[in-house]
Design an enzyme around this catalytic site. Structure first.
Site, PDB file in Angstrom:
ATOM      1  N   GLU A  77     -11.207  -1.499  -5.263  1.00 45.97           N
ATOM      2  CA  GLU A  77     -11.700  -0.470  -3.980  1.00 45.97           C
ATOM      3  C   GLU A  77     -10.813   0.877  -4.005  1.00 45.97           C
ATOM      4  O   GLU A  77      -9.391   0.698  -4.425  1.00 45.97           O
ATOM      5  CB  GLU A  77     -11.423  -1.053  -2.743  1.00 45.97           C
ATOM      6  CG  GLU A  77     -12.289  -0.292  -1.681  1.00 45.97           C
ATOM      7  CD  GLU A  77     -12.110  -1.042  -0.151  1.00 45.97           C
ATOM      8  OE1 GLU A  77     -11.240  -1.685  -0.151  1.00 45.97           O
ATOM      9  OE2 GLU A  77     -12.855  -0.747   0.590  1.00 45.97           O
ATOM     10  N   ARG A 108       0.892  -1.330  -0.107  1.00 45.64           N
ATOM     11  CA  ARG A 108       0.086  -0.030  -0.149  1.00 45.64           C
ATOM     12  C   ARG A 108       1.051   1.177   0.030  1.00 45.64           C
ATOM     13  O   ARG A 108       0.484   2.401  -0.310  1.00 45.64           O
ATOM     14  CB  ARG A 108      -0.965   0.139   1.238  1.00 45.64           C
ATOM     15  CG  ARG A 108      -1.859  -1.144   1.200  1.00 45.64           C
ATOM     16  CD  ARG A 108      -2.584  -1.031   2.683  1.00 45.64           C
ATOM     17  NE  ARG A 108      -3.534  -2.086   2.696  1.00 45.64           N
ATOM     18  CZ  ARG A 108      -4.754  -2.170   3.503  1.00 45.64           C
ATOM     19  NH1 ARG A 108      -4.786  -0.973   4.278  1.00 45.64           N
ATOM     20  NH2 ARG A 108      -5.480  -3.186   3.704  1.00 45.64           N
TER      21      ARG A 108
HETATM   22  C1  LIG Z   1     -10.221  -0.411   6.488  1.00 43.65           C
HETATM   23  C2  LIG Z   1     -10.240  -1.922   7.062  1.00 43.65           C
HETATM   24  C3  LIG Z   1     -10.065  -2.106   8.336  1.00 43.65           C
HETATM   25  C4  LIG Z   1     -10.461  -3.801   8.628  1.00 43.65           C
HETATM   26  O1  LIG Z   1      -9.917  -4.681   7.810  1.00 43.65           O
HETATM   27  C5  LIG Z   1      -9.495  -5.658   8.308  1.00 43.65           C
HETATM   28  N1  LIG Z   1      -8.193  -6.487   7.970  1.00 43.65           N
HETATM   29  C6  LIG Z   1      -7.272  -5.908   7.289  1.00 43.65           C
HETATM   30  N2  LIG Z   1      -6.333  -6.512   6.882  1.00 43.65           N
HETATM   31  C7  LIG Z   1      -6.960  -7.854   6.866  1.00 43.65           C
HETATM   32  C8  LIG Z   1      -6.518  -9.086   6.664  1.00 43.65           C
HETATM   33  N3  LIG Z   1      -5.523  -9.289   6.052  1.00 43.65           N
HETATM   34  N4  LIG Z   1      -7.505 -10.070   6.563  1.00 43.65           N
HETATM   35  C9  LIG Z   1      -8.646  -9.891   6.993  1.00 43.65           C
HETATM   36  N5  LIG Z   1      -9.070  -8.820   7.510  1.00 43.65           N
HETATM   37  C10 LIG Z   1      -8.206  -7.578   7.468  1.00 43.65           C
HETATM   38  C11 LIG Z   1      -9.155  -5.436   9.711  1.00 43.65           C
HETATM   39  O2  LIG Z   1      -9.464  -6.402  10.692  1.00 43.65           O
HETATM   40  C12 LIG Z   1     -10.263  -4.222  10.019  1.00 43.65           C
HETATM   41  O3  LIG Z   1     -11.606  -4.725  10.308  1.00 43.65           O
END
Ligand SMILES: CCC[C@H]1O[C@@H](n2cnc3c(N)ncnc32)[C@H](O)[C@@H]1O
Length: 484
Positions: A172, A101
């Site tokens: 996205e 990112r």
């Molecule tokens: C803006 C996004 C935040 C959310 O995005 C989830 N999140 C981030 N990275 C991963 C990943 N590698 N696998 C599953 N969920 C993921 C976080 O928990 C939070 O809820």
């Protein structure tokens, strides 16, 4: 660079991409853009995001989608297959890791090597750029459901080149929504320009017969963001994308927690977006909506976490959102296991199925909420266009400079940070301080009165303490942060 909301001539995109593809060795694998287009045409309709969203909207179905991503290709495939087969995911992600990112592909490469040697994922997502075209195609080909790239990348040009050529059919992000909540010190001129590149690339695929869906990042900071502020950003990004030829967009909103406000938010989001796109000459766009389950702090206790997930699922179903992004019982801990991620999906699907024959009845409260969201969003967007002297891109940049658009708790130094949101006595998000938002006296009075009612009920003066109490409330098992 002077950023204007004008469709790029395709020669401009081609000239720029020569530079972009040099930013990592895998860029050369997508040199011939027509190979990517031809490959996309082999993707069956059942695996095309735009087609599946269109069908869901027509059938009044709310689709469920997780976030998920791990360092290595085979493990990432196994994870997504598990979420598809055991979790019941209708749509799949590939959540990209933080190094990618930030365009830090060297560190992403190290993370891959260390994940191989340690036998576990040492990256917090899937490093698609480093894995390159063939590996990304292997991910797409190993799944039955459509796959979307989910990330948080201010400069997402190379990531788009590789994943679109690899058969991902949804992307996205946006020049505002992946900058202000995600970066400290990247100008909006830069990121709006970078995302014009991404949207022009999607427009080129579209013009060559490939339907790609775009999803601006709705929740922004995910911390008490008033609906009108996230709507204004979503609609702005939809307009900027439409100008570059994007035809399919999913506009998003992060759950606030008061049901009337959340339903009003989803209904007004699509109505306003449709109105502004058409008023600006962008006809024939396919618009869908995405409801993000609570994006703020979660309870550690898994049973309570399932309660929050269920509330988000219920609100999404009653709002009739086209899709819902699902949280997991591990949210308070970090990256979920595949089992926890699948549990979040199954909990959500249970609520979606049980509620699909119901809707929130029209009420005076719902009508008032919708009316206020529309008034506020229109005030922000119309002031933005005026500041831009008729140009939406210039307007967006100037709106942030002047605080006309102001996102609460954003890290970016390009964000004014002068507004203060807090919940009212029923948990709806209101403005304790509207900073320099271009609101009428009537709108400001509405917010003031709503918060005063809470102050009386709690026997305390409305203050910043309410904001702090609200930020921690859900993690502590409540919605409104009542004084302890
Ligand atoms: C803006 C996004 C935040 C959310 O995005 C989830 N999140 C981030 N990275 C991963 C990943 N590698 N696998 C599953 N969920 C993921 C976080 O928990 C939070 O809820």
């Amino acid at each position: 660079m002077e950023v204007v909301n004008k469709k790029w001539p395709i020669e401009k995109l081609f000239a720029e991409r020569a530079e972009i593809l040099k930013k990592w060795e895998t860029g050369k694998e997508v040199q011939d853009i027509n190979k990517g287009i031809e490959y996309q045409k082999t993707i069956p309709k059942a695996k095309n995001f735009a087609a599946k969203l269109k069908e869901a909207k027509e059938n009044g179905v709310t689709l469920v989608q997780p976030r998920a991503g791990v360092a290595l290709v085979n493990e990432h495939i196994a994870l997504l297959q598990y979420l598809q087969d055991e979790g019941g995911a209708d749509l799949l992600p590939s959540t990209i890791d933080s190094y990618t990112r930030q365009n830090r592909y060297m560190e992403a490469q190290k993370g891959i090597e260390e994940s191989v040697s340690s036998g576990r994922s040492l990256l917090n997502g899937f490093p698609a750029v480093n894995h390159g075209l063939e590996n990304c195609r292997k991910v797409v080909e190993s799944l039955k459901s459509p796959v979307q790239v989910r990330h948080g990348t201010p400069d997402a040009r190379l990531l788009a080149e590789i994943t679109l050529a690899a058969g991902f059919t949804d992307y996205e992000g946006g020049g505002i929504s992946y900058n202000i909540p995600y970066a400290k010190d990247v100008s909006l001129e830069k990121t709006i320009y970078y995302w014009q590149y991404v949207d022009r690339l999607v427009g080129y695929y579209q013009e060559n017969g490939v339907e790609i869906n775009r999803e601006p990042f709705g929740p922004l900071t995910g911390t008490l963001v008033p609906p009108s502020i996230s709507h204004a950003v979503a609609i702005l990004e939809a307009i900027l994308a439409a100008e570059q030829g994007v035809m399919n967009m999913t506009l998003g909103y992060g759950q606030c927690g008061n049901l009337t406000q959340d339903v009003a938010a989803i209904q007004t989001l699509e109505e306003l977006a449709d109105e502004y796109l058409k008023d600006n000459g962008y006809e024939g766009r396919q618009l869908t909506t995405v409801f993000h389950q609570w994006m703020g702090g979660f309870p550690q206790d898994e049973a309570k976490a399932f309660g929050v997930i269920s509330w988000g699922a219920s609100a999404a179903a009653l709002a009739k959102a086209t899709k819902v992004i699902v949280k997991t019982p591990h949210e308070a801990m970090g990256i979920p296991t595949k089992e926890a991620n699948a549990q979040g999906l199954r909990t959500t699907k249970q609520l979606i199925n049980m509620l699909k024959d119901q809707s929130l009845p029209e009420s005076k409260k719902l009508q008032l909420e919708k009316e206020m969201i529309k008034k506020e969003t229109r005030a922000i967007l119309d002031a933005t266009l005026k500041l831009g002297e008729g140009d939406w891109a210039k307007g967006a940049i100037r709106a942030f400079e002047s605080g006309i658009i102001d996102i609460p708790f954003a890290p970016s130094r390009y964000n004014a940070g002068r507004i203060l949101p807090a919940r009212d006595n029923e948990g709806a998000i209101r403005l304790l301080d509207s900073g320099d938002l271009p609101f009428t006296k009537e709108i400001e009075e509405f917010h003031k009165e709503k918060i005063e009612i809470r102050g009386k009920a709690e026997d305390r003066e409305p203050s910043f303490q309410m904001v702090i109490d609200d930020i921690y409330a859900i993690g502590k098992g409540f919605l409104v942060g009542r004084p302890s």
